[in-house]
Design an enzyme around this catalytic site. Structure first.
Site, PDB file in Angstrom:
ATOM      1  N   ASP A 115      -3.039   5.976   1.446  1.00 60.76           N
ATOM      2  CA  ASP A 115      -1.677   5.956   0.909  1.00 60.76           C
ATOM      3  C   ASP A 115      -0.727   6.531   1.947  1.00 60.76           C
ATOM      4  OD1 ASP A 115       0.733   6.560  -0.477  1.00 60.76           O
ATOM      5  OD2 ASP A 115      -0.367   6.620  -2.372  1.00 60.76           O
ATOM      6  N   GLU A 133       8.409  -2.803   6.428  1.00 59.51           N
ATOM      7  CA  GLU A 133       8.670  -3.382   5.102  1.00 59.51           C
ATOM      8  C   GLU A 133       7.684  -2.919   4.032  1.00 59.51           C
ATOM      9  OE1 GLU A 133      10.278  -7.469   5.501  1.00 59.51           O
ATOM     10  OE2 GLU A 133       9.336  -7.804   3.564  1.00 59.51           O
TER      11      GLU A 133
HETATM   12  C1  LIG Z   1       5.627  -6.517   2.454  1.00 58.58           C
HETATM   13  S1  LIG Z   1       4.005  -5.968   2.903  1.00 58.58           S
HETATM   14  C2  LIG Z   1       4.236  -5.678   4.638  1.00 58.58           C
HETATM   15  C3  LIG Z   1       2.949  -5.832   5.403  1.00 58.58           C
HETATM   16  C4  LIG Z   1       3.020  -5.646   6.915  1.00 58.58           C
HETATM   17  N1  LIG Z   1       3.689  -4.421   7.277  1.00 58.58           N
HETATM   18  C5  LIG Z   1       3.705  -6.817   7.587  1.00 58.58           C
HETATM   19  O1  LIG Z   1       4.867  -6.642   7.961  1.00 58.58           O
HETATM   20  O2  LIG Z   1       3.078  -7.873   7.734  1.00 58.58           O
HETATM   21  C6  LIG Z   1       3.918  -4.327   2.205  1.00 58.58           C
HETATM   22  C7  LIG Z   1       2.621  -3.569   2.485  1.00 58.58           C
HETATM   23  O3  LIG Z   1       2.747  -2.203   2.042  1.00 58.58           O
HETATM   24  C8  LIG Z   1       1.519  -1.817   1.427  1.00 58.58           C
HETATM   25  N2  LIG Z   1       1.738  -0.628   0.587  1.00 58.58           N
HETATM   26  C9  LIG Z   1       2.401  -0.545  -0.600  1.00 58.58           C
HETATM   27  N3  LIG Z   1       2.401   0.729  -1.049  1.00 58.58           N
HETATM   28  C10 LIG Z   1       1.727   1.479  -0.122  1.00 58.58           C
HETATM   29  C11 LIG Z   1       1.416   2.859  -0.006  1.00 58.58           C
HETATM   30  N4  LIG Z   1       1.770   3.768  -0.930  1.00 58.58           N
HETATM   31  N5  LIG Z   1       0.726   3.262   1.101  1.00 58.58           N
HETATM   32  C12 LIG Z   1       0.346   2.370   2.055  1.00 58.58           C
HETATM   33  N6  LIG Z   1       0.634   1.050   1.987  1.00 58.58           N
HETATM   34  C13 LIG Z   1       1.315   0.609   0.920  1.00 58.58           C
HETATM   35  C14 LIG Z   1       1.095  -3.068   0.695  1.00 58.58           C
HETATM   36  O4  LIG Z   1      -0.248  -3.025   0.304  1.00 58.58           O
HETATM   37  C15 LIG Z   1       1.390  -4.108   1.789  1.00 58.58           C
HETATM   38  O5  LIG Z   1       0.322  -4.131   2.707  1.00 58.58           O
END
Ligand SMILES: C[S@@+](CC[C@H](N)C(=O)[O-])C[C@H]1O[C@@H](n2cnc3c(N)ncnc32)[C@H](O)[C@@H]1O
Length: 278
Positions: A115, A133
């Site tokens: 996380d 993002e």
């Molecule tokens: C819109 S995607 C962006 C993915 C990547 N950064 C890209 O640009 O291709 C959002 C990402 O944030 C992750 N995510 C959401 N909440 C999170 C958290 N609390 N800790 C880590 N990752 C998280 C999701 O699982 C997903 O992989």
């Protein structure tokens, strides 16, 4: 036990395969310079904008917070000779990213379920922290910035891009538009957008300095047209994965987001900040 399907981990586990078809390899908005670019070019341009702000050098250690299916992390490892640890709360994302790195023969890009707001990693252990993002999905935004600052070594740099709120949204308006926000939540998961200046304040409160913010809303607007093209192109395949109501919500959310962009309510920002010292 009930599972909140809008919570980010469950949402991303559910949508990852379909979003490869709708959003492309890189799971984020595009940055359009001419406006004519295809989606893959535009998403790569947004990654390039983050790369420019990060200023990588070979051998650096990079933490990618919210790594999706690992396309940006793989690019960083491949093109800049940096060692990337990608973290996400989605186990499906970690599996896809790990497979991508293996297929590309990239031993320097690894992925773990963690996380971003409580990453459990040692302090001062990364030269760069990359948050592309994913922050809008983490309700504890100050906690996210504190965790990023904690793991950055002195002199290290944070780069972040995300959807932003560009004006206050009064409670009355939130009530009146609750259906629109419910459609967005259904399509994109539970999220909260902050203003760029709020991100600046969180970064400074976390002890980071030299904070630079850039509003790139206009350059991201054409993203919705490209996602619509992908709905038209891949509707049957995506419906087979997500079901028709979800695809309808996704499509309607594009109209809603386009309006929110054009009326100046939501948009897109980039932030970079440095850890003092060295
Ligand atoms: C819109 S995607 C962006 C993915 C990547 N950064 C890209 O640009 O291709 C959002 C990402 O944030 C992750 N995510 C959401 N909440 C999170 C958290 N609390 N800790 C880590 N990752 C998280 C999701 O699982 C997903 O992989």
């Amino acid at each position: 036990m009930t599972v909140d399907t809008h919570a980010p981990a469950a949402h991303y586990d559910r949508v990852t395969a379909a979003w490869g078809l709708l959003l492309g390899e890189e799971l984020h908005y595009g940055l359009f310079r001419s406006g004519d670019e295809d989606l893959a070019t535009a998403t790569a341009q947004l990654t390039a904008r983050m790369i420019e702000a990060a200023g990588f050098e070979p051998g650096q250690r990079v933490l990618d917070v919210g790594c999706g299916t690992g396309a940006p992390a793989a690019r960083l490892a491949r093109e800049f000779g940096v060692e990337v640890l990608g973290i996400t709360t989605s186990a499906v994302g970690v599996a896809a990213a790990t497979e991508r790195a293996r297929n590309e023969g990239l031993a320097t890009a690894t992925f773990e379920v963690r996380d971003g707001t409580d990453n459990g990693l040692p302090p001062d252990s990364f030269d760069r922290v990359w948050v592309m993002e994913s922050s809008h999905l983490m309700p504890d935004r100050p906690g996210l910035l504190r965790e990023c600052a904690r793991v950055l070594r002195p002199g290290g740099r944070l780069v972040l891009c995300d959807i932003i709120r560009r004006r206050p949204i009064p409670f009355q308006e939130l009530r009146e538009r609750r259906r629109e926000f419910a459609v967005l939540r259904s399509a994109f998961g539970a999220a909260r957008m902050d203003a760029l200046e709020e991100y600046r304040a969180y970064a400074e409160a976390a002890g980071l300095g030299d904070v630079r913010c850039d509003d790139i809303t206009q350059e991201t607007l054409a993203t919705f047209d490209r996602w619509q093209d992908n709905v038209d192109r891949h509707r049957d395949e995506v419906e087979a994965i997500l079901g028709r109501p979800s695809v309808d919500d996704f499509e309607e959310s594009l109209t809603i987001l386009r309006s929110l962009w054009l009326e100046g309510t939501l948009g897109y920002g980039v932030l970079s900040a440095s850890s003092p010292g060295e």
